[in-house]
Design a protein around this motif. Structure first.
Motif, short mmCIF file in Angstrom:
data_model
loop_
_atom_site.label_atom_id
_atom_site.label_comp_id
_atom_site.label_asym_id
_atom_site.label_seq_id
_atom_site.Cartn_x
_atom_site.Cartn_y
_atom_site.Cartn_z
N GLU A 3 9.89 -5.96 -9.92
CA GLU A 3 10.63 -5.32 -8.85
C GLU A 3 9.85 -4.14 -8.28
N SER A 4 9.33 -3.29 -9.18
CA SER A 4 8.63 -2.11 -8.67
C SER A 4 7.36 -2.55 -7.94
N TYR A 5 6.73 -3.64 -8.37
CA TYR A 5 5.53 -4.12 -7.68
C TYR A 5 5.87 -4.50 -6.24
N ASP A 6 6.98 -5.23 -6.07
CA ASP A 6 7.36 -5.67 -4.72
C ASP A 6 7.65 -4.50 -3.80
N ASN A 7 8.09 -3.38 -4.39
CA ASN A 7 8.43 -2.22 -3.56
C ASN A 7 7.22 -1.38 -3.15
N LEU A 8 6.07 -1.69 -3.71
CA LEU A 8 4.89 -0.87 -3.40
C LEU A 8 4.40 -1.18 -1.99
N SER A 9 4.13 -0.11 -1.23
CA SER A 9 3.75 -0.35 0.16
C SER A 9 2.27 -0.11 0.43
N THR A 10 1.57 0.57 -0.49
CA THR A 10 0.14 0.80 -0.23
C THR A 10 -0.71 0.10 -1.28
N SER A 11 -1.94 -0.21 -0.87
CA SER A 11 -2.82 -0.88 -1.83
C SER A 11 -4.15 -0.14 -1.90
N VAL A 12 -4.80 -0.31 -3.03
CA VAL A 12 -6.08 0.35 -3.27
C VAL A 12 -7.15 -0.74 -3.43
N ALA A 40 1.08 1.91 -12.06
CA ALA A 40 1.42 3.24 -12.60
C ALA A 40 1.12 4.34 -11.58
N CYS A 41 0.19 4.06 -10.67
CA CYS A 41 -0.17 5.03 -9.62
C CYS A 41 0.50 4.67 -8.29
N SER A 42 1.51 3.81 -8.34
CA SER A 42 2.26 3.38 -7.15
C SER A 42 1.38 2.72 -6.09
N GLN A 43 0.44 1.92 -6.54
CA GLN A 43 -0.44 1.18 -5.62
C GLN A 43 -0.44 -0.29 -6.02
#
Ligand SMILES: NC(=O)CC[C@H](N)C(=O)O
Length: 279
Positions: A3-12, A40-43
């Protein structure tokens, strides 16, 4: 986690420079560790596969499009990772990638072979030892900066590889890697290699800015390097990816992604700032 992965809006963007780039399975643990650290870094991790031999000068002549594309991909990434590997194919390309990371202050993580590459690169281009090499690739080099240091295993009969979980002690307790791990006196990580940094070159390399911040209990096997005056340039002789877990990312990977995110932010701010100033 999903779920948290799907909510991530930026990528590195992470350039993964290796030999087996058509086979993402070869680097499965590294890919998983990058996922854990990025989340873990919201990416979201965006892995950019770069075939090391495509970076080489010889490819510029034989396959110019592949050479151009490989360099564009490397330069367009926010960090560079060179994973473990065996054999000499693609080594010159990996050395070029490590040089690019060092000179352009791009966050760099070298794992096992990737750490050995940093030592060869610094020896050739900073110490001026043009023939510096690993004994694995050139048994006759006068400047054997990475040498055969087998370990006869008590648990894996007849094996000469340094294998399994080993303890690394921090030689420089205030180093960045120790901070990433939460300042312990030592870390236990898994190993899988035969070659190590030649200890007789350590003082010269340290004078040139490559600090050997972690070693084994004997003090002869160098296990962690950090480049001074660089935002994030770490090499580890062990494989931290094997102990990475979804909610317990591996500290060197988290450090790489944090540094890459910071670089992304700085580059974006600089380009926004420039755009504003020119209006
Ligand atoms: N796992 C690895 O990256 C191994 C590195 C190198 N080939 C060695 O044996 O030391």
């Amino acid at each position: 986690m999903a779920e948290s992965y799907d909510n991530l809006s930026t990528s590195v963007k992470i350039a993964l420079v290796g030999k087996y780039t058509n086979l993402s399975d070869s680097y499965l643990s590294v890919v998983k560790a990058l996922l854990h650290a990025s989340v873990a870094c919201s990416q979201k991790p965006s892995i950019q596969w770069v075939s090391a031999s495509d970076l080489e000068d010889a490819t510029a002549a034989s396959a110019p499009d592949a050479h151009t594309k490989a360099w564009e991909t490397l330069k367009g990434s926010s960090c560079i990772l060179i994973p473990g590997g065996f054999g000499d194919r693609g080594i010159s390309g990996m050395i070029l990638a490590a040089k690019y990371a060092r000179e352009n202050k791009v966050p760099y993580l070298g794992i096992c072979l990737g750490m050995q590459i940093s030592v060869i690169e610094m020896s050739r281009h900073v110490l001026g030892l043009g023939n510096a090499d690993s004994e694995e690739f050139n048994t006759d080099t006068p400047d054997c900066v990475v040498m055969y240091m087998p370990e006869v295993s008590k648990t894996h009969l007849g094996n000469t590889m340094r294998l399994g979980c080993r303890r690394t002690f921090f030689r420089k307790p205030d180093c960045l890697t120790s901070k990433l791990y939460g300042n312990p006196p030592h870390v236990d990580e898994r190993h899988r290699h035969r070659y190590e940094v030649n200890p007789s070159f350590v003082p010269m390399l340290e004078n040139a800015g490559l600090q050997f911040v972690g070693c084994d209990e004997s003090g002869n096997r160098m296990e962690i390097v950090e480049l001074q005056d660089h935002p994030f340039y770490i090499g580890v002789q062990f494989h931290p990816e094997f102990k990475s877990r979804p909610r317990k990312p591996s500290p060197p990977f988290t450090g790489l992604i944090l540094a890459a995110t910071e670089r992304m932010r700085t580059l974006t701010n600089v380009s926004n700032g420039d755009a504003g100033a020119s209006e």
